[in-house]
Motif scaffolding. Structure first.
Motif, PDB file in Angstrom:
ATOM      1  N   ASP A  39      15.953  29.319   6.641  1.00 38.37           N
ATOM      2  CA  ASP A  39      16.806  28.269   7.076  1.00 38.37           C
ATOM      3  C   ASP A  39      17.310  28.314   8.588  1.00 38.37           C
ATOM      4  O   ASP A  39      17.788  27.041   8.884  1.00 38.37           O
ATOM      5  N   ALA A  40      17.054  29.368   9.312  1.00 38.46           N
ATOM      6  CA  ALA A  40      17.520  29.244  10.510  1.00 38.46           C
ATOM      7  C   ALA A  40      16.870  28.478  11.466  1.00 38.46           C
ATOM      8  O   ALA A  40      15.691  27.980  11.367  1.00 38.46           O
ATOM      9  N   GLU A  41      17.514  28.068  12.635  1.00 37.25           N
ATOM     10  CA  GLU A  41      16.927  27.192  13.611  1.00 37.25           C
ATOM     11  C   GLU A  41      15.564  27.637  14.246  1.00 37.25           C
ATOM     12  O   GLU A  41      15.511  28.863  14.479  1.00 37.25           O
ATOM     13  N   HIS A  42      14.559  26.713  14.285  1.00 34.96           N
ATOM     14  CA  HIS A  42      13.500  27.097  15.254  1.00 34.96           C
ATOM     15  C   HIS A  42      13.575  27.351  16.525  1.00 34.96           C
ATOM     16  O   HIS A  42      14.082  26.134  17.195  1.00 34.96           O
ATOM     17  N   LEU A  43      13.319  28.272  17.018  1.00 38.88           N
ATOM     18  CA  LEU A  43      13.563  28.648  18.620  1.00 38.88           C
ATOM     19  C   LEU A  43      12.278  28.959  19.468  1.00 38.88           C
ATOM     20  O   LEU A  43      12.413  28.852  20.411  1.00 38.88           O
ATOM     21  N   ASP A  44      11.172  29.234  18.442  1.00 35.97           N
ATOM     22  CA  ASP A  44      10.109  29.798  19.254  1.00 35.97           C
ATOM     23  C   ASP A  44       8.810  29.035  18.332  1.00 35.97           C
ATOM     24  O   ASP A  44       9.226  28.673  16.926  1.00 35.97           O
ATOM     25  N   SER A  45       7.578  29.070  18.813  1.00 29.61           N
ATOM     26  CA  SER A  45       6.662  28.331  17.916  1.00 29.61           C
ATOM     27  C   SER A  45       5.187  29.106  18.333  1.00 29.61           C
ATOM     28  O   SER A  45       5.000  29.586  19.429  1.00 29.61           O
ATOM     29  N   TRP A  46       4.368  29.181  17.455  1.00 32.51           N
ATOM     30  CA  TRP A  46       3.052  29.494  17.553  1.00 32.51           C
ATOM     31  C   TRP A  46       2.127  28.566  16.944  1.00 32.51           C
ATOM     32  O   TRP A  46       2.593  27.998  15.873  1.00 32.51           O
ATOM     33  N   SER A  47       0.927  28.117  17.512  1.00 32.21           N
ATOM     34  CA  SER A  47      -0.162  27.305  16.979  1.00 32.21           C
ATOM     35  C   SER A  47      -1.327  28.121  16.445  1.00 32.21           C
ATOM     36  O   SER A  47      -1.158  29.503  16.486  1.00 32.21           O
ATOM     37  N   VAL A  48      -2.097  27.709  15.670  1.00 36.17           N
ATOM     38  CA  VAL A  48      -3.258  28.476  15.349  1.00 36.17           C
ATOM     39  C   VAL A  48      -4.137  29.310  16.368  1.00 36.17           C
ATOM     40  O   VAL A  48      -4.418  28.366  17.246  1.00 36.17           O
ATOM     41  N   GLY A  49      -4.366  30.302  16.062  1.00 36.16           N
ATOM     42  CA  GLY A  49      -4.955  31.352  17.010  1.00 36.16           C
ATOM     43  C   GLY A  49      -4.238  31.994  18.064  1.00 36.16           C
ATOM     44  O   GLY A  49      -4.910  32.712  18.612  1.00 36.16           O
ATOM     45  N   GLU A  50      -2.983  31.486  18.315  1.00 34.67           N
ATOM     46  CA  GLU A  50      -2.116  32.242  19.185  1.00 34.67           C
ATOM     47  C   GLU A  50      -1.566  33.400  18.678  1.00 34.67           C
ATOM     48  O   GLU A  50      -1.687  33.794  17.244  1.00 34.67           O
ATOM     49  N   THR A  51      -1.171  34.498  19.400  1.00 34.65           N
ATOM     50  CA  THR A  51      -0.933  35.949  18.819  1.00 34.65           C
ATOM     51  C   THR A  51       0.723  36.216  19.236  1.00 34.65           C
ATOM     52  O   THR A  51       0.911  35.794  20.125  1.00 34.65           O
ATOM     53  N   VAL A  52       1.190  37.181  18.395  1.00 37.98           N
ATOM     54  CA  VAL A  52       2.458  37.576  18.679  1.00 37.98           C
ATOM     55  C   VAL A  52       2.342  39.137  18.844  1.00 37.98           C
ATOM     56  O   VAL A  52       1.396  39.761  17.929  1.00 37.98           O
ATOM     57  N   ASP A  53       3.080  39.668  19.841  1.00 35.33           N
ATOM     58  CA  ASP A  53       3.206  41.146  19.872  1.00 35.33           C
ATOM     59  C   ASP A  53       4.326  41.687  19.158  1.00 35.33           C
ATOM     60  O   ASP A  53       5.424  41.175  19.669  1.00 35.33           O
ATOM     61  N   TYR A  54       4.274  42.226  18.260  1.00 38.06           N
ATOM     62  CA  TYR A  54       5.780  42.602  17.124  1.00 38.06           C
ATOM     63  C   TYR A  54       6.067  44.152  17.663  1.00 38.06           C
ATOM     64  O   TYR A  54       5.095  45.008  17.917  1.00 38.06           O
ATOM     65  N   ASN A  55       7.164  44.546  17.118  1.00 36.65           N
ATOM     66  CA  ASN A  55       7.816  45.972  17.319  1.00 36.65           C
ATOM     67  C   ASN A  55       8.255  46.431  15.946  1.00 36.65           C
ATOM     68  O   ASN A  55       8.719  47.488  16.024  1.00 36.65           O
ATOM     69  N   ALA A  56       8.439  45.491  14.964  1.00 34.88           N
ATOM     70  CA  ALA A  56       8.875  46.109  13.744  1.00 34.88           C
ATOM     71  C   ALA A  56       8.470  44.969  12.728  1.00 34.88           C
ATOM     72  O   ALA A  56       8.298  43.670  12.987  1.00 34.88           O
TER      73      ALA A  56
END
Length: 777
Positions: free
Chosen positions: A157-174
């Motif tokens: 329920d938290a506010e959306h602050l960032d977004s990804w579209s189909v095919g985009e990639t995120v680099d995560y650390n956990a």
């Protein structure tokens, strides 16, 4: 050196028996918080026998029960320094989630038992045993196959602050497990740490492809014992308090135009009558009189109310038309040509033969109930608003009874014991009688027991609400009842009953108005969606052999009790599509039915369950095939599932018998069904049929249950204001012994509280004759 607890959330707890001998002073506390003041100390050389271990803050803790019965906590190791405060007889078992190696694993969880070794459905199946906040520290890339949003917290329920579209990639650390989802932790381009969900746990699905698979789920053994090898705990796992949705304040629906009963119907005028702008008779206010409707005029209306000593109908044009004085409306009689039409006051052939005046029970207004259904045993009691978002405070008698029940369960528990809190047919209606309002407290007490004494699962057997009010009011009562169950802080499941879709009001009080039915789609967010993380319900798109498994979004599915050999199967005995224009026999919950998809699902599921597992089945309604094997079978053949008279019901009866045959075949082949539990009849009963023990339970609402015994007449109500008012139980399963024990709380026969209803079956074993052992509390 420090103890690595990087993957262990605070308050992570395990069952572990042992003795710890201290070599330094250690303070005993009422909670595992090093900042609180100790109440006593263990000195060097002293020992404690413990039953649990947990991690909180920078310490590992032992938990034990004091001689007074209170739970105490004492620290035994500092995770930052690695210092232990003594020696441990069970030192090999610690409340630590092991750090992951590569994080790849095979997805079975059997090779290393490490956090991150599970992926996909295998992890989702045991995710409810992993506390929210569990973090898997590993890096990788994830490519989204559907849009996703980043947030500042792991909260959907938290506010959306960032977004990804189909095919985009995120680099995560956990990776983190929280709020019914798996999340990536990542650093945004602005330098802030954000979180994005990458999977829904139930029903499970990934939102793309992970370059470094492995989810933040703690593997669970399936041997029937805990990680320590000691007997499994049958007190369950705290799910944390879910979101509450209800409002304790009931909407006013009495005399006046504040609330108009929505009811579609028609009638014929027996005299001239004025349509008015307001529901008041004032003859001096000519401006209030809008149109004269003459004698014998057919009238269609959309609502009714009682005001100014008259019964009014609301016309489609918004006008109010008086159709009877109060005194004439009190005595409603049926027309000669149809039992579904009424003559009274200034009208004839009213298709809405129940009137709002009949909703004003003697407990809520000055008017007597017009159909003579007053109950002297409730006289003087009033209906009050009940806050089901707040835990109830038991009386001393109730608390003592709970303690005795818990002791009885512990004394009879096998090492693989599983406990299920169960109630059914609560028929919550917080407007009609003290009983139908106070039953909410009954449910709160069951939740109190589940939270404080512990169970593995909470099950409501259906007919949660009474379904005899306008849809908006019924929805409010559903929310109150659901919140009462959520107070259990345990996994819970609510079955679908014949009253739950509000078809009683739609059929009997609004002339078969489908608009007043709570449809499958409307019911899902009120009930199913709130426990779908536990009950694995087929989706409406699933197929078996080309047939939709769950086309009606019915409530049936499977739940494997974690860390046990018990599988719970839930059936929906009213599995049929909504009818937008129903007649009296085509309301969705008018009679029993099981879709072909549910029948195929059951057969497939039974074939997939290991023969080593024990099965317990819940359904709101009994099955065709049991016949007259019931201990008390008077009138049983007249119920929907065995009704051979109503031609339109026969397809449902046939489907019910197919379900019965599937279960009996399973029992004949594998002998692993512990029992079948139902409600619907409002009385305790039992039957051994096809090698299966079938039981029905009394209604949990005080004015609906039926006691049938040699000493008390049928229909004697519970006694309000004491333990007898309640009607819930703890079902104790000892799967290795094939044993079932039912511990009843309340619900005993009024006036003979030391004697249970003779048709309450309290104890049985597979392959042995049923036996009553007095397990009631």
């Amino acid at each position: 050196m420090p103890i690595d607890v990087s993957n262990t959330p605070d308050m992570y707890e395990i069952d572990a028996n042992g003795t710890f001998t201290f070599n330094a002073q250690a303070g005993v506390r009422n909670e595992p918080n090093i900042d609180t003041t100790p109440i006593v100390y263990y000195e060097s050389g002293e020992s404690v026998n413990y039953s649990k271990k947990l991690k909180n803050g920078t310490w590992l803790w032992l938990s034990y029960e004091s001689t007074s019965g209170a739970t105490r906590y004492v620290p035994y190791a500092n995770t930052e320094t690695g210092e232990y405060l003594g020696t441990d007889s069970n030192a090999s078992v610690q409340p630590i989630v092991p750090p992951t190696g590569t994080g790849t694993g095979t997805g079975t969880g059997t090779e290393t038992g490490e956090l991150g070794s599970l992926t996909g459905q295998a992890g989702a199946d045991v995710a409810d045993q992993t506390p929210d906040g569990t973090t898997l520290t590993e890096s990788g890339q994830f490519t989204f196959s559907e849009p996703a949003a980043g947030r500042a917290s792991t909260d959907m329920d938290a506010e959306h602050l960032d977004s990804w579209s189909v095919g985009e990639t995120v680099d995560y650390n956990a990776k983190i497990k929280a709020d019914g989802h798996y999340w990536f932790q990542y650093v945004n381009t602005n330098g802030s740490t954000y979180y994005v969900p990458y999977a829904t746990i139930n029903p499970f699905r990934y939102y793309g492809t992970d370059a470094n698979p492995g989810d933040p789920v703690i593997p669970q053994k399936d041997t029937g014992t805990t990680q320590t090898g000691t007997p499994r705990s049958h007190t369950g796992v705290d799910t944390v308090m879910p979101t509450m949705d209800s409002n304790p304040v009931r909407e006013y629906i009495g005399e006046g135009d504040q609330y108009i009963y929505p009811t579609v119907g028609s009638l014929t005028l027996l005299s001239n009558a004025w349509g008015r702008a307001k529901p008041v008779m004032d003859p001096n206010n000519k401006a209030n009189q809008i149109r004269l409707y003459k004698k014998n005029t057919p009238i269609n209306y959309t609502g009714k109310l009682f005001n100014d000593n008259h019964l009014w109908v609301v016309l489609r044009n918004g006008q109010y038309l008086p159709v009877s004085t109060y005194d004439n409306a009190k005595t409603i009689h049926n027309s000669t040509d149809s039992k579904y039409k009424s003559d009274y006051g200034y009208v004839s052939d009213d298709t809405g033969h129940f009137q709002p005046i009949e909703e004003y029970w003697p407990f809520t207004s000055e008017f007597p109930h017009s159909v003579g259904d007053t109950k002297s045993w409730e006289s003087g009691l009033s209906i009050t608003d009940i806050d089901t978002t707040t835990e109830v405070e038991p009386t001393s008698d109730e608390l003592t009874a709970m303690e005795n029940m818990s002791k009885a369960i512990d004394a009879a528990a096998a090492p693989d014991c599983v406990t299920i809190a169960y109630t059914t047919d609560t028929h919550v209606d917080s407007y009609k009688t003290p009983s139908t309002a106070r039953v909410l407290r009954n449910m709160q007490l069951m939740s109190y027991y589940a939270n404080h004494f512990g169970v593995d699962l909470v099950v409501h057997g259906g007919d949660l609400n009474d379904g005899v009010k306008p849809k908006d009011i019924s929805k409010a009562d559903i929310k109150r009842a659901m919140d009462a169950i959520k107070l259990s802080r345990r996994p819970f499941i609510v079955l679908q009953g014949n009253h739950d879709d509000n078809s009683g009001y739609a059929r009997d009080e609004t002339h078969e108005n489908g608009d007043q039915v709570i449809t499958n789609d409307e019911a899902a967010p009120l009930r199913l969606n709130q426990f779908s993380q536990w009950l694995n319900v087929p989706s409406t798109e699933d197929e078996i052999d080309g047939i939709k498994t769950n086309p009606n979004n019915a409530v049936f599915g499977r739940y494997d009790v974690p860390n046990s050999d018990v599988t719970v199967l839930v059936l929906d005995g009213f599995d049929m599509a909504d009818n937008p224009n129903p007649n009296r026999e085509s309301f969705r919950h008018g009679h029993t039915d099981y879709s072909p998809g549910q029948q195929k699902w059951l057969n497939k599921t039974l074939g997939e369950i290991s023969v080593d597992r024990k099965i317990v089945v819940f359904d709101h309604i009994g099955l065709s095939g049991i016949g007259t094997d019931w201990k008390n079978h008077d009138g049983w053949e007249k119920l929907d599932e065995n009704n051979t008279d109503a031609v339109s019901y026969q397809p449902g009866v046939k489907a019910s018998h197919a379900i019965y045959t599937s279960l009996v075949n399973q029992q004949n082949q594998h002998h692993n069904i512990l029992g079948f539990f139902a409600g619907h009849t409002h009385l305790d009963n039992y039957a051994t049929s096809g090698g299966i023990e079938f039981v029905t339970s009394l209604a949990a609402v005080a004015d609906r249950s039926k006691f049938v015994s040699a000493t008390v007449a049928d229909g004697t109500p519970f006694k309000l204001g004491d333990i007898e008012e309640n009607g819930w139980e703890i079902i104790q399963l000892n799967p290795s012994n094939g044993q079932v024990i039912r511990h009843r709380f309340g619900g005993k026969t009024s006036g003979i509280s030391n004697n249970p209803d003779e048709y309450f079956l309290s104890n049985w074993q597979i392959g042995k004759l049923p036996q009553n052992t007095g397990a009631e509390s």
